[in-house]
Scaffold this motif. Structure first.
Motif, short mmCIF file in Angstrom:
data_model
loop_
_atom_site.label_atom_id
_atom_site.label_comp_id
_atom_site.label_asym_id
_atom_site.label_seq_id
_atom_site.Cartn_x
_atom_site.Cartn_y
_atom_site.Cartn_z
N GLY A 51 0.82 -1.21 0.00
CA GLY A 51 0.00 0.00 0.00
C GLY A 51 0.85 1.26 0.00
O GLY A 51 2.06 1.23 -0.27
N ASN A 52 0.20 2.38 0.31
CA ASN A 52 0.88 3.68 0.34
C ASN A 52 1.52 3.85 1.71
O ASN A 52 0.89 4.33 2.65
N VAL A 53 2.77 3.46 1.83
CA VAL A 53 3.45 3.35 3.12
C VAL A 53 4.05 4.70 3.53
O VAL A 53 4.70 5.38 2.74
N VAL A 54 3.83 5.06 4.81
CA VAL A 54 4.55 6.17 5.41
C VAL A 54 5.32 5.60 6.60
O VAL A 54 4.74 5.02 7.51
N LEU A 55 6.64 5.74 6.54
CA LEU A 55 7.54 5.15 7.52
C LEU A 55 8.15 6.27 8.36
O LEU A 55 8.75 7.20 7.82
N PHE A 56 7.99 6.16 9.68
CA PHE A 56 8.50 7.17 10.60
C PHE A 56 9.79 6.67 11.25
O PHE A 56 9.88 5.52 11.68
N ILE A 57 10.78 7.57 11.37
CA ILE A 57 12.09 7.23 11.94
C ILE A 57 12.26 8.02 13.23
O ILE A 57 12.25 9.27 13.21
N HIS A 58 12.42 7.32 14.35
CA HIS A 58 12.45 8.01 15.64
C HIS A 58 13.82 8.61 15.94
O HIS A 58 14.83 8.29 15.32
N GLY A 59 13.83 9.49 16.95
CA GLY A 59 15.02 10.24 17.30
C GLY A 59 15.80 9.63 18.45
O GLY A 59 15.53 8.50 18.91
N SER A 60 16.77 10.38 18.94
CA SER A 60 17.67 9.91 20.00
C SER A 60 16.92 9.57 21.28
O SER A 60 16.14 10.40 21.79
N MET B 18 8.79 8.86 3.85
CA MET B 18 9.52 8.74 5.11
C MET B 18 9.55 10.08 5.84
O MET B 18 9.63 11.15 5.21
N ALA B 19 9.47 9.99 7.16
CA ALA B 19 9.56 11.18 8.01
C ALA B 19 10.51 10.88 9.16
O ALA B 19 10.40 9.83 9.80
N GLY B 20 11.45 11.78 9.40
CA GLY B 20 12.42 11.58 10.46
C GLY B 20 12.42 12.75 11.43
O GLY B 20 12.50 13.91 11.02
N HIS B 21 12.31 12.45 12.73
CA HIS B 21 12.33 13.47 13.78
C HIS B 21 13.70 13.53 14.42
O HIS B 21 14.25 12.50 14.83
#
Length: 264
Positions: free
Chosen positions: A23-32, A93-96
């Motif tokens: 599907g239409n994937v949104v992958l989040f990347i967590h921080g420290s 993708m989204a990275g905080h």
């Protein structure tokens, strides 16, 4: 969702929905020092609006086994291994914070895996002062307390949340305390050592968005603006939010992300 990544048991949150990697994937990347729980309000929002939302816990974080990774490049490589294990070919993708550094590295080296790249409260580089590194290495609980203080704006300090009954400070401290001992020091050391942001940004060709916070003490807004200048693309500034904008201002973050993703 639980799966095996590089022979290590790994957990990923899917917003309480069955996950379809086609599907239409949104992958989040967590921080420290973070894990999937930091994106709780993003998971639920996007998983119930036609997206396949997913956030893995890096090794040694949250519910994932293994030892914390030591470099931003290693984290980018691990994320590709995670995508392979989950059957994800490409994703928004989204990275905080630190996740933004990982996304810079990943999008520059693996452009065919990234549909769009969104950078939340991050910069081309995230220097870490020696005092905080020393606390993280020797008195982790004090480092967590310091980051909760510095990482939140006025709303966070007043416990003024868009989700009534939740305290930014207490939630964040419990979240960070759920990782293995030493995870925060490993993460902060990786951030302090990373100097490839400008070179990576120059190679990124996918659509990009920067969501920055006016009250951010950890990655001040001027450094976020420098990231945007290097990337081009879209920019949204949240004047009252601190570094932890994904929990402090979730409605605004989600709205900005959704508008960007729906257009791309």
């Amino acid at each position: 969702m639980r799966l095996n990544v590089n022979d290590t048991a790994t957990f990923a949150s899917t917003g309480g929905r069955d996950f379809d990697p086609s599907g239409n994937v949104v992958l989040f990347i967590h921080g420290s020092g973070q894990n999937h729980l930091g994106y709780m309000l993003q998971h639920r929002y996007f998983a119930n609006r036609g997206y396949q939302a997913i956030t893995p816990d890096f090794p040694g974080h949250g519910q994932s086994d293994g030892a914390p990774l030591k470099t931003i490049a290693d984290m980018a490589d691990w994320m590709i291994a995670f995508m392979d294990a989950a059957g994800i070919e490409t994703a928004h993708m989204a990275g905080h914070s630190q996740g933004g550094l990982v996304l810079l590295e990943l999008a520059s080296r693996f452009p065919d895996r990234v549909k769009t790249a969104s950078f939340l409260a991050t910069a081309l580089a995230i220097p870490v002062n020696d005092y905080l590194l020393g606390l993280a290495e020797n008195k982790e609980h004090k480092a967590i307390a310091a980051m909760m203080d510095w990482g939140h704006g006025t709303m966070g300090h007043r416990h003024d949340h868009t989700m009534p009954g939740t305290s930014h400070m207490l939630f964040g401290a419990r979240l960070m305390g759920s990782n293995v001992p030493g995870a925060l020091f490993a993460d902060l050391s990786a951030c302090a050592a990373y100097d490839g942001g400008a070179e990576a940004a120059d190679k990124i060709t996918c659509p990009t968005l920067c969501i920055l916070s006016g009250a951010d003490k950890m990655t001040p807004i001027k450094t976020g603006r420098a990231l945007h200048a290097a990337l081009g693309g879209g920019i949204v500034e949240l004047p009252g939010a601190g570094h932890m904008n994904i929990t402090e201002s979730p409605f605004e973050v989600n709205s900005a992300l959704r508008s960007f993703l729906d257009e791309n």
